[in-house]
Design an enzyme around this catalytic site. Sequence first.
Site, mmCIF file in Angstrom:
data_model
loop_
_atom_site.group_PDB
_atom_site.id
_atom_site.type_symbol
_atom_site.label_atom_id
_atom_site.label_comp_id
_atom_site.label_asym_id
_atom_site.label_seq_id
_atom_site.Cartn_x
_atom_site.Cartn_y
_atom_site.Cartn_z
ATOM 1 N N ASP A 231 73.126 73.900 40.084
ATOM 2 C CA ASP A 231 72.505 74.743 41.117
ATOM 3 C C ASP A 231 71.909 73.938 42.266
ATOM 4 O O ASP A 231 71.352 74.508 43.198
ATOM 5 C CB ASP A 231 71.450 75.668 40.489
ATOM 6 N N GLU A 314 63.248 63.413 32.310
ATOM 7 C CA GLU A 314 63.570 62.272 33.179
ATOM 8 C C GLU A 314 62.777 61.049 32.739
ATOM 9 O O GLU A 314 63.330 59.951 32.587
ATOM 10 C CB GLU A 314 63.221 62.572 34.647
#
Length: 373
Positions: A231, A314
């Site tokens: 996206d 992350e």
Amino acid sequence: MKRSLKMGMIAVVGICLIFYQYHLSTGIRFDQVSIFNGGAAAADDNGNLLPIGDEDAYVRVHKITEEMIRKAVFRVQKANGLSPDVSAMLTQELLSYANKNFDSAENNSRVSRLTPTTMATREETVDPLYIITPTYRRPEQIPELTRMSHTLMLVKNVHWLVIEDAIVATKQVTRLLERTGLKFEHLIAPMPEKYKLKKGAKPRGVSNRNRGLQWIRANATNGVFYFADDDNTYDIALFEEIRKTRKVSMFPVGLCTKFGLSSPIIKNGTFAGFYDGWIAGRKFPVDMAGFAVSVNFLRQRPNASMPYRAGFEEDGFLKSLAPFEPREIELLADNCTRILAWHTQTKKNEPSAPLDMKLYGSTNLVKLKQQIV
Ligand SMILES: *[C@@H]1O[C@H](CO)[C@@H](O)[C@H](O)[C@H]1NC(C)=O
Ligand SMILES: *[C@@H]1O[C@H](CO)[C@@H](O)[C@H](O)[C@H]1NC(C)=O
Ligand SMILES: *[C@@H]1O[C@H](CO)[C@@H](O)[C@H](O)[C@H]1NC(C)=O
Ligand SMILES: *[C@@H]1O[C@H](CO)[C@@H](O)[C@H](O)[C@H]1NC(C)=O
Ligand SMILES: *[C@@H]1O[C@H](CO)[C@@H](O)[C@H](O)[C@H]1NC(C)=O
């Protein structure tokens, strides 16, 4: 009409279509790259390129290689039961025709002729970029992947790892991937049950990304990989930037939030910390779209993986790359002064209702519905 003649005609039409496709895809690819990079290029009426700008613009002319011709004929031969003799003749004809065109193009401009070999070498001279894209079945899935695939089609030597959080791969996705002409893997990696049942934010995309890392460990030897959600929005210049990654590179990400931005902070030409709306004690407070890693660097770290910890994916992954410290980060995008990746999000939508087959069972809507997930 004689059967063999009919088959021959079908074959010619088929091959023309396939070439037209190749022409379209590669045509768009390189023209736009050079325009984005600021190089100037123009095409004549035949679609041959008349480069005016940088060296790179010269790549575009001979889009059809001998291998493409052989493959195309072979595909038509298989699909239509064409005899091997007719196939061989067609291949010869097309090759000699293509070579004639190559020669006249050569005299038309300063472009040097690219033989099939030099063309192949050219593709191989850039190391592969592995793009790991986690995805899942939802109404927005096909439009998002369509958008993203059209970005990747503008990039050289991309290998796209599309990994679904699903038990079975979505067939509409497979079809789309096949149409792109990109090198791709369509894999599945369902989220383990224990995380699905958890309350609150779920570690989405982790099983997918770890599956991508597993594929890379097993199958990649060089190049760079990048986690690219379906996206987000990517400037094609990003992909040329991340090719430079030696170990781990970072660059700014535009966010469509109040904070607006997630980026390394650069002061006096060197790394001086992170700017991110949510630091939360993270050592690497960065966005998933804000870093790339070299395949070799990963392979030297057999334990590196992404943790199932929502919000810390992350950070956890980058920490698992130890030994690796923030001061070693390679700063891309002109010392982190350009935004080339955008963390965009699409509005979530309800799945569409089933089609009323009594009313529409004998119409085009049936076929259209099959393309929606
Ligand atoms: C291209 O130019 C060369 C030399 O100028 C010439 O010998 C050759 O016939 C030309 N080819 C075509 C297809 O015009
Ligand atoms: C490596 O690639 C092969 C061939 O595409 C595939 O069968 C295999 O599953 C891949 N390995 C992993 C660990 O994904
Ligand atoms: C900036 O960096 C240069 C060398 O990288 C150094 O000589 C200089 O002192 C630095 N300036 C400041 C203000 O830190
Ligand atoms: C980044 O900054 C360093 C140090 O100031 C400088 O030497 C280098 O040329 C810069 N790179 C780019 C691409 O601007
Ligand atoms: C990887 O993990 C295993 C088990 O936790 C550990 O024994 C090993 O030393 C680790 N290897 C590296 C290179 O960190």
